[in-house]
Scaffold this motif. Sequence first.
Motif, PDB file in Angstrom:
ATOM      1  N   ALA A   1      22.687 -38.628  84.427  1.00 37.02           N
ATOM      2  CA  ALA A   1      22.856 -37.239  83.999  1.00 37.02           C
ATOM      3  C   ALA A   1      21.878 -36.272  84.660  1.00 37.02           C
ATOM      4  O   ALA A   1      22.229 -35.126  84.942  1.00 37.02           O
ATOM      5  CB  ALA A   1      22.719 -37.141  82.486  1.00 37.02           C
ATOM      6  N   LEU A   2      20.654 -36.705  84.916  1.00 34.22           N
ATOM      7  CA  LEU A   2      19.626 -35.759  85.336  1.00 34.22           C
ATOM      8  C   LEU A   2      19.756 -35.286  86.778  1.00 34.22           C
ATOM      9  O   LEU A   2      18.997 -34.424  87.211  1.00 34.22           O
ATOM     10  CB  LEU A   2      18.232 -36.357  85.105  1.00 34.22           C
ATOM     11  N   ILE A   3      20.722 -35.821  87.514  1.00 29.90           N
ATOM     12  CA  ILE A   3      21.003 -35.252  88.834  1.00 29.90           C
ATOM     13  C   ILE A   3      21.845 -33.989  88.708  1.00 29.90           C
ATOM     14  O   ILE A   3      22.081 -33.293  89.693  1.00 29.90           O
ATOM     15  CB  ILE A   3      21.717 -36.265  89.758  1.00 29.90           C
ATOM     16  N   HIS A   4      22.265 -33.674  87.469  1.00 25.43           N
ATOM     17  CA  HIS A   4      23.052 -32.474  87.197  1.00 25.43           C
ATOM     18  C   HIS A   4      22.185 -31.446  86.482  1.00 25.43           C
ATOM     19  O   HIS A   4      21.526 -31.763  85.486  1.00 25.43           O
ATOM     20  CB  HIS A   4      24.274 -32.825  86.347  1.00 25.43           C
ATOM     21  N   SER A   5      22.191 -30.238  86.977  1.00 29.09           N
ATOM     22  CA  SER A   5      21.280 -29.209  86.477  1.00 29.09           C
ATOM     23  C   SER A   5      21.497 -28.903  85.008  1.00 29.09           C
ATOM     24  O   SER A   5      20.547 -28.534  84.300  1.00 29.09           O
ATOM     25  CB  SER A   5      21.438 -27.923  87.295  1.00 29.09           C
ATOM     26  N   TRP A   6      22.727 -29.067  84.507  1.00 27.90           N
ATOM     27  CA  TRP A   6      22.974 -28.692  83.114  1.00 27.90           C
ATOM     28  C   TRP A   6      22.278 -29.634  82.128  1.00 27.90           C
ATOM     29  O   TRP A   6      21.945 -29.212  81.036  1.00 27.90           O
ATOM     30  CB  TRP A   6      24.461 -28.574  82.809  1.00 27.90           C
ATOM     31  N   TYR A   7      22.040 -30.873  82.509  1.00 27.77           N
ATOM     32  CA  TYR A   7      21.268 -31.748  81.635  1.00 27.77           C
ATOM     33  C   TYR A   7      19.788 -31.383  81.669  1.00 27.77           C
ATOM     34  O   TYR A   7      19.099 -31.431  80.647  1.00 27.77           O
ATOM     35  CB  TYR A   7      21.473 -33.213  82.015  1.00 27.77           C
ATOM     36  N   GLN A   8      19.297 -31.008  82.820  1.00 26.65           N
ATOM     37  CA  GLN A   8      17.917 -30.534  82.910  1.00 26.65           C
ATOM     38  C   GLN A   8      17.733 -29.285  82.053  1.00 26.65           C
ATOM     39  O   GLN A   8      16.765 -29.182  81.284  1.00 26.65           O
ATOM     40  CB  GLN A   8      17.560 -30.230  84.367  1.00 26.65           C
ATOM     41  N   GLN A   9      18.670 -28.346  82.154  1.00 26.45           N
ATOM     42  CA  GLN A   9      18.580 -27.109  81.369  1.00 26.45           C
ATOM     43  C   GLN A   9      18.698 -27.396  79.871  1.00 26.45           C
ATOM     44  O   GLN A   9      18.036 -26.752  79.050  1.00 26.45           O
ATOM     45  CB  GLN A   9      19.665 -26.127  81.809  1.00 26.45           C
ATOM     46  N   ALA A  10      19.529 -28.377  79.521  1.00 26.62           N
ATOM     47  CA  ALA A  10      19.677 -28.726  78.106  1.00 26.62           C
ATOM     48  C   ALA A  10      18.358 -29.229  77.534  1.00 26.62           C
ATOM     49  O   ALA A  10      17.957 -28.850  76.426  1.00 26.62           O
ATOM     50  CB  ALA A  10      20.768 -29.786  77.932  1.00 26.62           C
ATOM     51  N   LEU A  11      17.659 -30.057  78.293  1.00 25.55           N
ATOM     52  CA  LEU A  11      16.378 -30.577  77.822  1.00 25.55           C
ATOM     53  C   LEU A  11      15.327 -29.471  77.743  1.00 25.55           C
ATOM     54  O   LEU A  11      14.501 -29.448  76.825  1.00 25.55           O
ATOM     55  CB  LEU A  11      15.907 -31.709  78.736  1.00 25.55           C
ATOM     56  N   ILE A  12      15.358 -28.561  78.689  1.00 12.01           N
ATOM     57  CA  ILE A  12      14.434 -27.421  78.638  1.00 12.01           C
ATOM     58  C   ILE A  12      14.666 -26.627  77.358  1.00 12.01           C
ATOM     59  O   ILE A  12      13.732 -26.315  76.610  1.00 12.01           O
ATOM     60  CB  ILE A  12      14.619 -26.523  79.877  1.00 12.01           C
ATOM     61  N   LYS A  13      15.933 -26.314  77.088  1.00 13.48           N
ATOM     62  CA  LYS A  13      16.251 -25.477  75.922  1.00 13.48           C
ATOM     63  C   LYS A  13      15.972 -26.215  74.613  1.00 13.48           C
ATOM     64  O   LYS A  13      15.408 -25.652  73.680  1.00 13.48           O
ATOM     65  CB  LYS A  13      17.711 -25.039  75.995  1.00 13.48           C
ATOM     66  N   LEU A  14      16.377 -27.474  74.546  1.00 17.40           N
ATOM     67  CA  LEU A  14      16.204 -28.226  73.302  1.00 17.40           C
ATOM     68  C   LEU A  14      14.729 -28.407  72.958  1.00 17.40           C
ATOM     69  O   LEU A  14      14.330 -28.275  71.794  1.00 17.40           O
ATOM     70  CB  LEU A  14      16.890 -29.585  73.402  1.00 17.40           C
ATOM     71  N   THR A  15      13.917 -28.705  73.945  1.00 12.32           N
ATOM     72  CA  THR A  15      12.502 -28.945  73.647  1.00 12.32           C
ATOM     73  C   THR A  15      11.774 -27.666  73.253  1.00 12.32           C
ATOM     74  O   THR A  15      10.662 -27.719  72.712  1.00 12.32           O
ATOM     75  CB  THR A  15      11.769 -29.591  74.844  1.00 12.32           C
ATOM     76  N   GLN A  16      12.388 -26.537  73.493  1.00 13.39           N
ATOM     77  CA  GLN A  16      11.766 -25.269  73.110  1.00 13.39           C
ATOM     78  C   GLN A  16      12.235 -24.784  71.735  1.00 13.39           C
ATOM     79  O   GLN A  16      11.712 -23.786  71.224  1.00 13.39           O
ATOM     80  CB  GLN A  16      12.073 -24.206  74.168  1.00 13.39           C
ATOM     81  N   LEU A  17      13.195 -25.482  71.136  1.00 13.81           N
ATOM     82  CA  LEU A  17      13.699 -25.077  69.830  1.00 13.81           C
ATOM     83  C   LEU A  17      12.780 -25.591  68.725  1.00 13.81           C
ATOM     84  O   LEU A  17      12.390 -26.761  68.728  1.00 13.81           O
ATOM     85  CB  LEU A  17      15.115 -25.622  69.603  1.00 13.81           C
ATOM     86  N   PRO A  18      12.447 -24.748  67.763  1.00 13.61           N
ATOM     87  CA  PRO A  18      11.544 -25.187  66.688  1.00 13.61           C
ATOM     88  C   PRO A  18      12.135 -26.271  65.788  1.00 13.61           C
ATOM     89  O   PRO A  18      11.390 -27.006  65.139  1.00 13.61           O
ATOM     90  CB  PRO A  18      11.274 -23.901  65.904  1.00 13.61           C
ATOM     91  N   ASN A  19      13.473 -26.384  65.727  1.00  9.93           N
ATOM     92  CA  ASN A  19      14.089 -27.393  64.860  1.00  9.93           C
ATOM     93  C   ASN A  19      14.418 -28.690  65.596  1.00  9.93           C
ATOM     94  O   ASN A  19      15.108 -29.559  65.046  1.00  9.93           O
ATOM     95  CB  ASN A  19      15.354 -26.837  64.191  1.00  9.93           C
ATOM     96  N   VAL A  20      13.913 -28.849  66.813  1.00 17.33           N
ATOM     97  CA  VAL A  20      14.072 -30.098  67.556  1.00 17.33           C
ATOM     98  C   VAL A  20      12.732 -30.817  67.593  1.00 17.33           C
ATOM     99  O   VAL A  20      11.735 -30.273  68.072  1.00 17.33           O
ATOM    100  CB  VAL A  20      14.593 -29.851  68.987  1.00 17.33           C
ATOM    101  N   ASN A  21      12.711 -32.018  67.062  1.00 20.29           N
ATOM    102  CA  ASN A  21      11.488 -32.833  67.074  1.00 20.29           C
ATOM    103  C   ASN A  21      11.304 -33.545  68.402  1.00 20.29           C
ATOM    104  O   ASN A  21      10.177 -33.731  68.869  1.00 20.29           O
ATOM    105  CB  ASN A  21      11.527 -33.874  65.959  1.00 20.29           C
ATOM    106  N   LYS A  22      12.434 -33.981  68.980  1.00 20.48           N
ATOM    107  CA  LYS A  22      12.370 -34.719  70.237  1.00 20.48           C
ATOM    108  C   LYS A  22      13.703 -34.632  70.952  1.00 20.48           C
ATOM    109  O   LYS A  22      14.768 -34.636  70.318  1.00 20.48           O
ATOM    110  CB  LYS A  22      12.032 -36.190  69.983  1.00 20.48           C
TER     111      LYS A  22
END
Length: 291
Positions: A65-86
């Motif tokens: 998945a990580l060769i695709h930019s949308w998975y990288q962006q998803a991890l960036i966004k998710l890790t910045q959300l206050p309701n995401v622990n991991k």
Amino acid sequence: MHLTILYRGSLISCNYGCEYCPFAKRQQTAAELAIDKQSLERFVNFISQHPQHQFSILFTPWGEALIHSWYQQALIKLTQLPNVNKAAIQTNLSCNLDWVEECNKDKLALWATFHSEWVSRDRFLQKCLNLDNQNVKFSVGVVGFPQFQAEIAALRQELPNHVYLWINAVKAELPNLSPENREFFKSIDPLYELNIQHYPSFGHSCRAGESVISVDGDGTMYRCHFIKAAIGNIYDFTWEAALSKQPCTNQTCHCHIGYVHLEYLEMNKVFGSGILERIPDNWVNQNCTVI
């Protein structure tokens, strides 16, 4: 409520060609990849729109998945959300790692697998060292075929001591493994024998379906990846009602992402907060032990 989600969208392609993998060197059309991208973006939006719940997420794609930019962006966004622990992901680590700096690295975790037949050890190791220098939590795995022993031993020697190197047991090959092979794998991964079992699961309590679920690209909810009966859809406004405690309906469970949630095994005591990215709690490698 805290909910762990194992997300597996429609991605079924990989840039590696491992002969034992059904998705080796499989390509998808631009239209198919666009559907996967849209589905993932919808999922990330769902998480952001439910601030009343806490989420831990593991991406378990049928491919890389990580060769695709949308998975990288998803991890960036998710890790910045206050309701995401991991937010964690399984990867062969062939992607560039520039995007990692945009993540909240306190919430990011990688489950990285080394395939010595497709990437040099030096190249893979450099990626690992980069992650370590960036203070990213990650484990490293290898597939437990005896022919990879020299590379596995060298990788263990060269990885930082605090990085856990696990052996993914090849269940079908276990009858053919010599005692020497098994001892070698145990010397690398003292938890190896936890991964060679087909654990009895029928009728046993499991967190799957209650506090852990699997979700596909359409939002369909399943108790886990290994029970194919749908229980609901996260995009239905009544999705929370689908969560319930029920005994497992499969006879056995033999995959790490499944059996770690069986309550009687108490794997949470082994892996603690690293259960998604497969990092044992308080791991130290110097003595090849878990404390």
